[in-house]
Design an enzyme around this catalytic site. Sequence first.
Site, PDB file in Angstrom:
ATOM      1  N   ASP A  41      -1.428  -0.712  -5.850  1.00 44.02           N
ATOM      2  CA  ASP A  41      -2.269   0.188  -5.060  1.00 44.02           C
ATOM      3  C   ASP A  41      -2.728   1.329  -5.971  1.00 44.02           C
ATOM      4  OD1 ASP A  41      -3.474   1.900  -3.332  1.00 44.02           O
ATOM      5  OD2 ASP A  41      -1.790   2.100  -1.955  1.00 44.02           O
ATOM      6  N   LYS A  98       0.849  -1.200   0.000  1.00 43.37           N
ATOM      7  CA  LYS A  98       0.000   0.000   0.000  1.00 43.37           C
ATOM      8  C   LYS A  98       0.879   1.242   0.000  1.00 43.37           C
ATOM      9  CE  LYS A  98      -3.998  -1.945   0.167  1.00 43.37           C
ATOM     10  NZ  LYS A  98      -4.680  -1.870  -1.121  1.00 43.37           N
ATOM     11  N   CYS A  99       0.377   2.319  -0.612  1.00 44.17           N
ATOM     12  CA  CYS A  99       1.079   3.597  -0.520  1.00 44.17           C
ATOM     13  C   CYS A  99       1.152   3.997   0.949  1.00 44.17           C
ATOM     14  CB  CYS A  99       0.365   4.674  -1.337  1.00 44.17           C
ATOM     15  SG  CYS A  99       0.954   4.670  -3.048  1.00 44.17           S
ATOM     16  N   PRO A 100       2.249   4.548   1.416  1.00 46.20           N
ATOM     17  CA  PRO A 100       3.376   5.078   0.643  1.00 46.20           C
ATOM     18  C   PRO A 100       4.528   4.097   0.413  1.00 46.20           C
ATOM     19  CG  PRO A 100       3.630   5.719   2.915  1.00 46.20           C
ATOM     20  CD  PRO A 100       2.406   4.851   2.852  1.00 46.20           C
TER      21      PRO A 100
END
Lengths: 386, 115
Positions: B79, B52-54
């Site tokens: 993502d 997932k970001c970041p």
Amino acid sequence: MAYFDAASAEPLHPSGREALLAALADGWADPARLHREGRRAQLLLEQAREAVAAEIGCRPDELSFTTSGTQSVHLGVLGAVQARQSATRGPGHLVASAVEHSSVLNAADWLARRTGTEVTLTGVDHTGRADVAEFAAAVQRERTLLACLQSANHEVGTLQPVAEVATACQEAGVPLLVDVAASAGRLPVPDGWSLLAASARKWGGPAGVGLLAVRKGTRWREPFPSDDRENRRVPGFPNVPAVLAAAASLSATSRERPSADTALRALVSRVRSEIPRTVPDSVVYGDPDARLPHIVTFSCLYVDGEALVTELDRAGFSVSSGSACVADTRQPSHVLAAMGALTHGNVRVSLPRDVRPASVSEFLEALPPIVAKVRETVRAANAAAP
Amino acid sequence: MSRQQRSAQPGRRPGARAGVRRSAPGLEPQPVPAAGPQAPAPALTIDALGKKCPIPIIMLADRIGEVRIGQTVEVLADDPAAKTDLPAWCALKSHEFVGAAALPAGWSFLVRRSY
């Protein structure tokens, strides 16, 4: 403790609270009835309508109360488009900026799916300001039935070029719906609208009251089953006490606007200038000058938005975020995406009318170590992941 | 993977809606010229699929220094936020965002180290 999410809901204004309590005692009856109690409720409702119409610059009979800003937008968009659709001339074309509130995009999407209306979402610059030339070109397309533009962006605060777009719409003969939810009570309502939508809880009214105004001469047809309430625009028994509270809050907020505006604007300017200096790898978004007085949005690289909002909450600061992990939809903010802005590590600070300047100073002090801590945690969690 | 699918601007709005047309230049994926045989393969591929970001951005920031200036790094990510955040990071950090291409699941992003 500091509440910095006024753009979602401004706390109820004391004048609104007072009006609400009085109206619960006097305005509970059905305003459509002819008996004494009904007539009293009707009188109060019409007084509220006159007060709000004066604030937003329309005739009382052009204004209907809805149950939310979202309902106002849905009724406005669907009613205006469907009034101009016809079996022989096709489902038509709708134009909106790419950074409109989700209620506008959802209504456009609904029309696209149900009636085949073509939808053009026009672009914005890096501050989130709609591109006037592109918007003007889009409304010139044949069979354009409606254009939608917000007065100001609800996530980054940038003011939209409503006057220029209104001129373009007028020249093209296209009605313009202006969503003033983000600015109503904080800035004067811009001219040039054919339909207007707003939400009371954003100016310090109670939840559950929205405004829909339809200018005389603008074609509009009820998109859902209707009755004779609210000029046949909004079905169902209106919440008279909440409407009265919304009207009282709007009048009070507008009176206090000059001083509140200056104070909030200065605090936001301070946040805008300090964060890039004190938080490494951070960026503040939105127009620095042509903006709402109370909203500032920034993103911090290498931070996850959910952790940041949670840590800030733990430290006593209530903020919102356009990061995907925080949004209801689990999608990053479409506003930030349209601006080409960073969507992770995003925080929106929106100051309520009665904010203490000291709490803004406390926030600015607390933020850098919190960002540093979340950055460390994110890295450690990733290093530990398989 | 074919570089012909790579676009300089990935769809800016993840979760684009059915029936909604975007006229904005830059909002639609813009095809870039197909890379010729002289276009080198990425010097480094970072697999951030499932992250997932970041995290994909952190991995890129940590490792872009491993390639020489002018070389490219490929980031694989799924993502939806990566579609916005990879180009935004490049703009903030003054690296060149070369383009994005859809994979069966996720995207391949190509970034050129500028300094």
